[in-house]
Design an enzyme around this catalytic site. Sequence first.
Site, short mmCIF file in Angstrom:
data_model
loop_
_atom_site.label_atom_id
_atom_site.label_comp_id
_atom_site.label_asym_id
_atom_site.label_seq_id
_atom_site.Cartn_x
_atom_site.Cartn_y
_atom_site.Cartn_z
N GLU A 94 0.83 -1.20 0.00
CA GLU A 94 0.00 0.00 0.00
C GLU A 94 0.87 1.26 0.00
O GLU A 94 0.59 2.23 -0.70
CB GLU A 94 -0.89 0.06 1.25
CG GLU A 94 -1.85 -1.11 1.42
CD GLU A 94 -1.24 -2.24 2.24
OE1 GLU A 94 -0.04 -2.54 2.05
OE2 GLU A 94 -1.96 -2.82 3.08
N CYS A 138 -2.66 -3.76 7.07
CA CYS A 138 -2.29 -4.16 8.44
C CYS A 138 -2.71 -3.10 9.45
O CYS A 138 -2.77 -1.91 9.17
CB CYS A 138 -0.79 -4.41 8.52
SG CYS A 138 0.21 -2.90 8.42
N CYS A 142 -0.69 0.42 7.98
CA CYS A 142 -1.20 0.82 6.67
C CYS A 142 -2.64 1.28 6.77
O CYS A 142 -3.06 2.21 6.09
CB CYS A 142 -1.07 -0.34 5.69
SG CYS A 142 0.63 -0.68 5.26
#
Lengths: 331, 331
Positions: B46, B96, B105
């Site tokens: 990401e 996460c 993230c």
Amino acid sequence: MKLAIDEAWKFQLLTYPNPAVGAVVVKNGAILSIEAHRKAGEAHAEVNALKAAYLKENPNSRLKMISAAHEIHEYLLNNCVDFFESCSIYVTLEPCNHIGKTPSCAQLIEKLKLKKVFIGSLDPNKEASGGKERLITSNIDVELNIMKKECDELLLPFLKWQKNTFIFYKTAQTINGTIDGGYISSNQALAYVHTLRDKIDLLAIGGNTVRTDRPTLDTRFIQGNNPDVFIYSEKKIFDKTIPLFQIKDRKVIISENLFTLLDYKFVMIEGAYNLLEAIIDKIDYLVLLISPKMKMGKNILSNFECEFEIVHENFIGNEKIVFLKKLNKNH
Amino acid sequence: MKLAIDEAWKFQLLTYPNPAVGAVVVKNGAILSIEAHRKAGEAHAEVNALKAAYLKENPNSRLKMISAAHEIHEYLLNNCVDFFESCSIYVTLEPCNHIGKTPSCAQLIEKLKLKKVFIGSLDPNKEASGGKERLITSNIDVELNIMKKECDELLLPFLKWQKNTFIFYKTAQTINGTIDGGYISSNQALAYVHTLRDKIDLLAIGGNTVRTDRPTLDTRFIQGNNPDVFIYSEKKIFDKTIPLFQIKDRKVIISENLFTLLDYKFVMIEGAYNLLEAIIDKIDYLVLLISPKMKMGKNILSNFECEFEIVHENFIGNEKIVFLKKLNKNH
């Protein structure tokens, strides 16, 4: 254009004697349709894509029931002009300018007033070319050479058919190289092979394969036309109860003169690799069906070395189909 | 999501012990970036995708010079919040929620106020999960299970690493199944194999292959770490001048007890097929490098039959890499 190319490859070799062509219609950044020319005598890729694009937004249109090329042309011209003014089309080959039983594709696009036409290859066929000039004259935005290398690659069989003979070698193997030991391919892959047999002019096969496998070499999976057969063999005597000899209206040539293949325009070679070795320099494509399994049995024994380039690959069910072109080291 | 998945596969096995994850950022229907997690210790997918998306529209940003994960987080949070409010992100694995050296993230996406998050698989790791709940709580539009099957497939090695041992069999062959007769793979493919060797804990190989090929089994193409070696052999005596024995800090185990492999978490098997036969039921992936050429030489001789499913394939230069999973007939 990548999507148009991949769609065209699904019908590569099956459009004989026409070129494989794909087309994609987009509107406001959204893809409305991805289509291809599927079969000689049926609508061109552009026509299929324009039809599918209109149906995407008008799913109940009467157009759904129409399949003949000239009727689709007529319907689109009489009912859908406004719809296409905000659409662009990607087409792997320059739209034809050849007016026969139907208006040309270039004329159709011109009259439907598409916003922009993205073209991959220019038409190598003098009779049908002039499409891009027609579009430009009508003030349609035209961009040429989009993924030109990949679009040109699609045309190889067509160019060979026009000039002389296109020859491809078809074989099926497992991932560990086994070529015998019972059926390797799925029924879906076999149906594809039968579809190829329906299109070709001549099927060439090695004499030992005929004696050992006693094949039929017909198109029973799809009820198609059964091609003539060329048996590459020094010994001319065969057991005529082998099923391939029982097929009606089939000419069977038993010969070791490979020049005979050049009397035909579209030839598929099946069978063992010794024939491949004899004819490798004349092969345009190697078409490999690969089944993702390991199997006991005879492996492919090649007595020569040769490098290839993968020009396209796809799945047929869970099996792979790979189109390879011999790499010319002198290039 | 398809693009995110394909990007993740490019780094499959190389992210050990982390999962392979891909991410794509879109804005107004246009793709701004396609990125993946590349290596443990480096930024998550990401973060790489958000960075690349910002750089796509701001190519001269100072962000270009920043590569450490926590610095990218910081830069994005301090400089780019407005930019992302019209962006959506596709990510193969739930972002996460684990806050360690950097914010999670999920927290980064929350603070950047992305419009929508499309998620493939949910995080199977309890410690890092909770990302989707955080996003939903912050009123970010979340859609789950996008291409879930394909995204779940990406996680297989990660799940095995977490629980026990992931074992894959790597082999190189030509299209006609030849596995010997000199080098088969290109330098580019060899560099990839060396990159794999750098990641694994243990390299297993058959005793006959060691005696015949006298391999080094190092990572000289990439100057990486050289893995321990397990030689599967009944006879325990080897010529110690074989280069693999000369590698510093390498443990070499000579044994016929395959359970030894389970003492390691990440095992690659190279070499002949008799070892594959012995261990086929323990193999998670078969990784096949296929060079598009025909070559004289020994063909793969398998003494067993096995069906596979192709879970992914890609090109390394003009060669193919194919990831296969043994098909469990009981499924």
